[in-house]
Design a protein around this motif. Sequence first.
Motif, PDB file in Angstrom:
ATOM      1  N   CYS A 131       0.830  -1.119  -0.177  1.00 42.79           N
ATOM      2  CA  CYS A 131      -0.076  -0.004   0.021  1.00 42.79           C
ATOM      3  C   CYS A 131       0.927   1.212   0.087  1.00 42.79           C
ATOM      4  O   CYS A 131       0.646   2.205  -0.792  1.00 42.79           O
ATOM      5  CB  CYS A 131      -0.830  -0.054   1.269  1.00 42.79           C
ATOM      6  N   MET A 132       1.787   1.169   0.814  1.00 48.78           N
ATOM      7  CA  MET A 132       2.507   2.516   1.037  1.00 48.78           C
ATOM      8  C   MET A 132       3.562   2.575  -0.247  1.00 48.78           C
ATOM      9  O   MET A 132       3.531   3.788  -0.585  1.00 48.78           O
ATOM     10  CB  MET A 132       3.602   2.317   2.318  1.00 48.78           C
ATOM     11  N   SER A 165       2.007   3.822  -3.982  1.00 51.30           N
ATOM     12  CA  SER A 165       1.905   5.178  -4.171  1.00 51.30           C
ATOM     13  C   SER A 165       3.148   6.068  -4.092  1.00 51.30           C
ATOM     14  O   SER A 165       3.226   7.293  -4.675  1.00 51.30           O
ATOM     15  CB  SER A 165       0.662   5.890  -3.087  1.00 51.30           C
ATOM     16  N   VAL A 220       4.558   7.697  -1.799  1.00 53.46           N
ATOM     17  CA  VAL A 220       4.379   9.229  -1.323  1.00 53.46           C
ATOM     18  C   VAL A 220       4.213   8.892   0.256  1.00 53.46           C
ATOM     19  O   VAL A 220       3.606   8.115   0.653  1.00 53.46           O
ATOM     20  CB  VAL A 220       2.966   9.709  -1.759  1.00 53.46           C
ATOM     21  N   THR A 236       3.180  10.526   3.083  1.00 53.32           N
ATOM     22  CA  THR A 236       2.441  11.546   3.783  1.00 53.32           C
ATOM     23  C   THR A 236       1.548  11.161   4.898  1.00 53.32           C
ATOM     24  O   THR A 236       1.450   9.728   4.746  1.00 53.32           O
ATOM     25  CB  THR A 236       1.454  12.282   2.729  1.00 53.32           C
ATOM     26  N   GLU A 255      -1.544  11.453   5.480  1.00 52.30           N
ATOM     27  CA  GLU A 255      -2.506  10.923   4.817  1.00 52.30           C
ATOM     28  C   GLU A 255      -2.467   9.400   4.524  1.00 52.30           C
ATOM     29  O   GLU A 255      -3.230   8.455   4.616  1.00 52.30           O
ATOM     30  CB  GLU A 255      -3.294  11.790   3.810  1.00 52.30           C
ATOM     31  N   ASN A 256      -1.453   9.413   3.663  1.00 54.27           N
ATOM     32  CA  ASN A 256      -1.293   8.007   3.092  1.00 54.27           C
ATOM     33  C   ASN A 256      -0.949   6.911   4.070  1.00 54.27           C
ATOM     34  O   ASN A 256      -1.167   5.690   4.104  1.00 54.27           O
ATOM     35  CB  ASN A 256      -0.197   8.036   1.958  1.00 54.27           C
ATOM     36  N   LYS A 313      -4.048   5.768   5.498  1.00 53.68           N
ATOM     37  CA  LYS A 313      -4.777   5.182   4.769  1.00 53.68           C
ATOM     38  C   LYS A 313      -4.308   3.585   4.852  1.00 53.68           C
ATOM     39  O   LYS A 313      -5.231   2.661   4.955  1.00 53.68           O
ATOM     40  CB  LYS A 313      -4.773   5.752   3.347  1.00 53.68           C
ATOM     41  N   CYS A 314      -3.174   3.667   4.734  1.00 58.04           N
ATOM     42  CA  CYS A 314      -2.487   2.026   4.592  1.00 58.04           C
ATOM     43  C   CYS A 314      -2.791   1.378   6.128  1.00 58.04           C
ATOM     44  O   CYS A 314      -2.850   0.301   6.089  1.00 58.04           O
ATOM     45  CB  CYS A 314      -1.033   2.249   4.080  1.00 58.04           C
TER      46      CYS A 314
END
Length: 201
Positions: free
Chosen positions: A105-106, A109, A111, A113, A115-116, A119-120
């Motif tokens: 997941c990380m 993207s 990215v 952040t 937020e990320n 999310k993950c």
Amino acid sequence: MKSINAINISFLILVFHALKSSAQKLDSVKISVYYDAAGNASSDFITQQLFKSYPAIASRIILELVPWCLGDMLPGSDSYRANVIHTCAFDQTTDEQIHVDFATCMMNSRVITEENIKKCADSNGLPYDAIIKCAKGAEGRNKLANNGYKTKAIYPPIYQLPAIGNNGWVRAGLQTKAKENFLGYVCAFLNNPPKECTKKQ
């Protein structure tokens, strides 16, 4: 001189047994993946090889993911942040599938952040706050340093990531196969391999 010779003989015996073990067909095998959570090559391996292959061999391997960077990794840098986040996330659970899913997941993207990360973490049932607390404190630094010790202890030394080992042995001659066909690499070590291993690799 005698003590040096004894050490050399002991080392050769250790190497012999390691090579013999890695050549045997086994019911299960420990696979260690040394990777840079901010590296492009590591990202490609995690998302394209490990993530896709893991379900077929999950019951036959013990998986160890070791995030680290071979270059400078100063606190605050993207490389440090990525690797310490992965390290702290893995510390929240022993579930290897979640380790693979979170890393994927990380790295999908690429990215780093808040937020990320959230999310993950949320999508894998991991405590976001605990991951961030670990990553920003001494706990994360110490755990990441331990990954560094593991990576630097590999002999012969590795000079690029990812590097894949089996039963504690990273064999330079098998790295290309491991990175390009991870399923086939693991299947070659298994006795009575799963049916997915018989498909065209």
